[in-house]
Design an enzyme around this catalytic site. Structure first.
Site, PDB file in Angstrom:
ATOM      1  N   ARG A  46       0.836  -1.198   0.000  1.00 55.68           N
ATOM      2  CA  ARG A  46       0.000   0.000   0.000  1.00 55.68           C
ATOM      3  C   ARG A  46       0.869   1.245   0.000  1.00 55.68           C
ATOM      4  O   ARG A  46       0.585   2.237  -0.669  1.00 55.68           O
ATOM      5  CB  ARG A  46      -0.927   0.026   1.224  1.00 55.68           C
ATOM      6  CG  ARG A  46      -1.868   1.242   1.235  1.00 55.68           C
ATOM      7  CD  ARG A  46      -2.661   1.364   2.536  1.00 55.68           C
ATOM      8  NE  ARG A  46      -1.815   1.689   3.658  1.00 55.68           N
ATOM      9  CZ  ARG A  46      -1.610   0.912   4.706  1.00 55.68           C
ATOM     10  NH1 ARG A  46      -2.191  -0.283   4.786  1.00 55.68           N
ATOM     11  NH2 ARG A  46      -0.802   1.273   5.689  1.00 55.68           N
ATOM     12  N   TYR A  98     -12.808  21.064 -14.525  1.00 55.49           N
ATOM     13  CA  TYR A  98     -13.287  19.703 -14.762  1.00 55.49           C
ATOM     14  C   TYR A  98     -14.433  19.375 -13.798  1.00 55.49           C
ATOM     15  O   TYR A  98     -14.351  19.668 -12.598  1.00 55.49           O
ATOM     16  CB  TYR A  98     -12.126  18.714 -14.595  1.00 55.49           C
ATOM     17  CG  TYR A  98     -12.562  17.274 -14.500  1.00 55.49           C
ATOM     18  CD1 TYR A  98     -13.365  16.700 -15.485  1.00 55.49           C
ATOM     19  CD2 TYR A  98     -12.177  16.486 -13.426  1.00 55.49           C
ATOM     20  CE1 TYR A  98     -13.776  15.382 -15.394  1.00 55.49           C
ATOM     21  CE2 TYR A  98     -12.572  15.167 -13.327  1.00 55.49           C
ATOM     22  CZ  TYR A  98     -13.381  14.618 -14.316  1.00 55.49           C
ATOM     23  OH  TYR A  98     -13.788  13.321 -14.215  1.00 55.49           O
ATOM     24  N   ASP A 170      -3.251  21.513 -12.343  1.00 53.63           N
ATOM     25  CA  ASP A 170      -3.702  20.319 -13.055  1.00 53.63           C
ATOM     26  C   ASP A 170      -3.147  20.416 -14.471  1.00 53.63           C
ATOM     27  O   ASP A 170      -3.614  21.210 -15.279  1.00 53.63           O
ATOM     28  CB  ASP A 170      -5.232  20.256 -13.054  1.00 53.63           C
ATOM     29  CG  ASP A 170      -5.787  19.029 -13.759  1.00 53.63           C
ATOM     30  OD1 ASP A 170      -5.057  18.403 -14.553  1.00 53.63           O
ATOM     31  OD2 ASP A 170      -6.978  18.703 -13.547  1.00 53.63           O
ATOM     32  N   LYS A 195      -4.818   9.694 -18.742  1.00 54.55           N
ATOM     33  CA  LYS A 195      -4.911  10.373 -20.021  1.00 54.55           C
ATOM     34  C   LYS A 195      -3.592  10.265 -20.795  1.00 54.55           C
ATOM     35  O   LYS A 195      -3.181   9.175 -21.159  1.00 54.55           O
ATOM     36  CB  LYS A 195      -5.335  11.827 -19.787  1.00 54.55           C
ATOM     37  CG  LYS A 195      -6.513  12.019 -18.815  1.00 54.55           C
ATOM     38  CD  LYS A 195      -7.744  11.208 -19.156  1.00 54.55           C
ATOM     39  CE  LYS A 195      -9.005  11.660 -18.427  1.00 54.55           C
ATOM     40  NZ  LYS A 195      -9.050  11.408 -16.986  1.00 54.55           N
TER      41      LYS A 195
END
Length: 380
Positions: A46, A98, A170, A195
């Site tokens: 993790r 967004y 971003d 993306k």
């Protein structure tokens, strides 16, 4: 080291056991310790995994940053940044955002007492009107999703630093191939690595890149404690995708330019948003901070209502009607009903996200096929 070389080699060494050139997929949840606490930096996957660590080091190198963190999605990366703050803190962000970020800010973190200011960031000086002692973060997209507004990163960074406020960018639409916000003064860079970084529409992932070690340790604590970290298979896929990022981005930019110019010359097109045009708002800023103008384009047709827009969006044959962006395949998206559906109509329309707006993610197919597809859909 040049960008293309970093994309292929950064963070990666031959496997010490076998000499494998490609980073292995370390498909393990835990690690052997010689004695309690005597380990090689890996305890539980993790928090740390060798495949993910190689990816994070590559992330950092591409953004000219010291540190990288990989998350299970772009929203998980955004969530970690917002967890740096507490009730009473304030965040300044764009009004052309967004939809997933807007939803997170207004429906989740606003409930915990964080106040958000959604403003037009085209003129950075407007930020000063909203600064106060509680302001802790400026969060920007540039180019914005989906109207491609350009925000002057360097100017915003100067305002942020003068007021002891963090700046997060971003950088999903541009990718580090087109701009590196760390070099322009940003404190944190966020990507939906789903993306352009992954580039093949086969993995969901997010990323943060930064320079400040103390801030990195705070974010790593959130990353490890809350556990929104990706597994080794996903890390391997994005690491593999990064090796062709520079090649793909060149093709995205070339195809994007050809399609933008075709749409602008088409008499049926009403509005077109692409920062490479000289008449695009803040085009000179885009020229200054970007190396090219990318493959994201939004447009609308003259006189098209919602029904006509839906019909158009469904009439493409090479472009797929789908959410997301940045893959090798071309996509068309209707923001108002898809990626930005969570934003109230009056707010999104005020920012230019109308019912007639369509967004293209231009892929790397043969440009003649893409142009023919657009011609058959909207008419030459």
């Amino acid at each position: 080291m040049k960008f293309g070389t970093k994309a292929i080699h950064a963070g990666q060494e031959p496997d010490p056991t076998t000499g494998a050139v490609m980073t292995p997929i370390y498909q393990t949840s835990t690690y052997w310790q010689k004695s309690p606490g005597d380990h090689k930096g890996y305890e539980y996957s993790r928090g740390t995994n060798p495949t993910r660590k190689a990816l994070e080091d590559c992330f950092a190198a591409l953004e000219n940053a010291r540190f990288g963190l990989a998350f299970s999605s772009g929203m998980a990366a955004t969530d970690a940044v917002m967890k740096l703050f507490k009730a009473g803190d304030e965040v300044i962000t764009g009004n052309d955002l967004y939809g997933g970020s807007y939803r997170m800010f207004t429906k989740i973190f606003a409930n915990y007492g964080i106040k958000f200011h959604f403003i037009d960031l085209s003129d950075p000086e407007v930020i000063r009107e909203h600064l106060n002692d509680n302001t802790k973060l400026i969060w920007i997209e540039t180019p914005t999703n989906p109207t491609m507004k350009i925000v002057d990163i360097e100017a915003v960074a100067a305002i942020a630093k003068a007021n002891n406020v963090l700046l997060a960018v971003d950088n999903t639409f541009a990718s580090p191939y087109l701009q590196t916000p760390i070099d322009l003064g940003a404190d944190i860079v966020m990507h939906s690595a789903t993306k352009y970084l992954g580039g093949h529409s086969d993995v969901v992932m997010g990323a943060l890149m930064l320079n400040d070690e103390e801030l990195y340790q705070r974010l790593w604590f959130i990353y490890n404690s809350c556990g929104a970290t990706p597994g080794p298979q996903d890390s391997f896929l994005v690491l593999r995708g990064l090796k062709t990022l520079h090649l793909r981005m060149k093709a995205h930019c070339e195809n994007g330019r050809a399609i933008a110019e075709f749409l602008k010359s088409n008499p049926k097109v009403d509005k077109i948003y692409w920062p490479g045009f000289e008449d695009h708002p803040n085009h000179e800023v885009a020229k200054k901070q970007m190396r090219d103008f990318g493959g994201m384009i939004s447009f609308s047709l003259k006189g098209a209502d919602l029904a006509a827009t839906f019909q158009l969006a469904s009439s493409f044959k090479v472009f797929s009607l789908a959410e997301s962006l940045g893959g090798v395949e071309s996509l068309i998206n209707h923001p108002a009903s898809m990626t930005h559906a969570s934003i109230p109509k009056e707010i999104r329309e005020a920012a230019g996200v109308t019912d007639s707006l369509l967004r293209l993610s231009v892929g790397v197919e043969d440009i003649e096929d893409l142009l023919e597809d657009i011609k058959q859909a909207i008419g030459a």
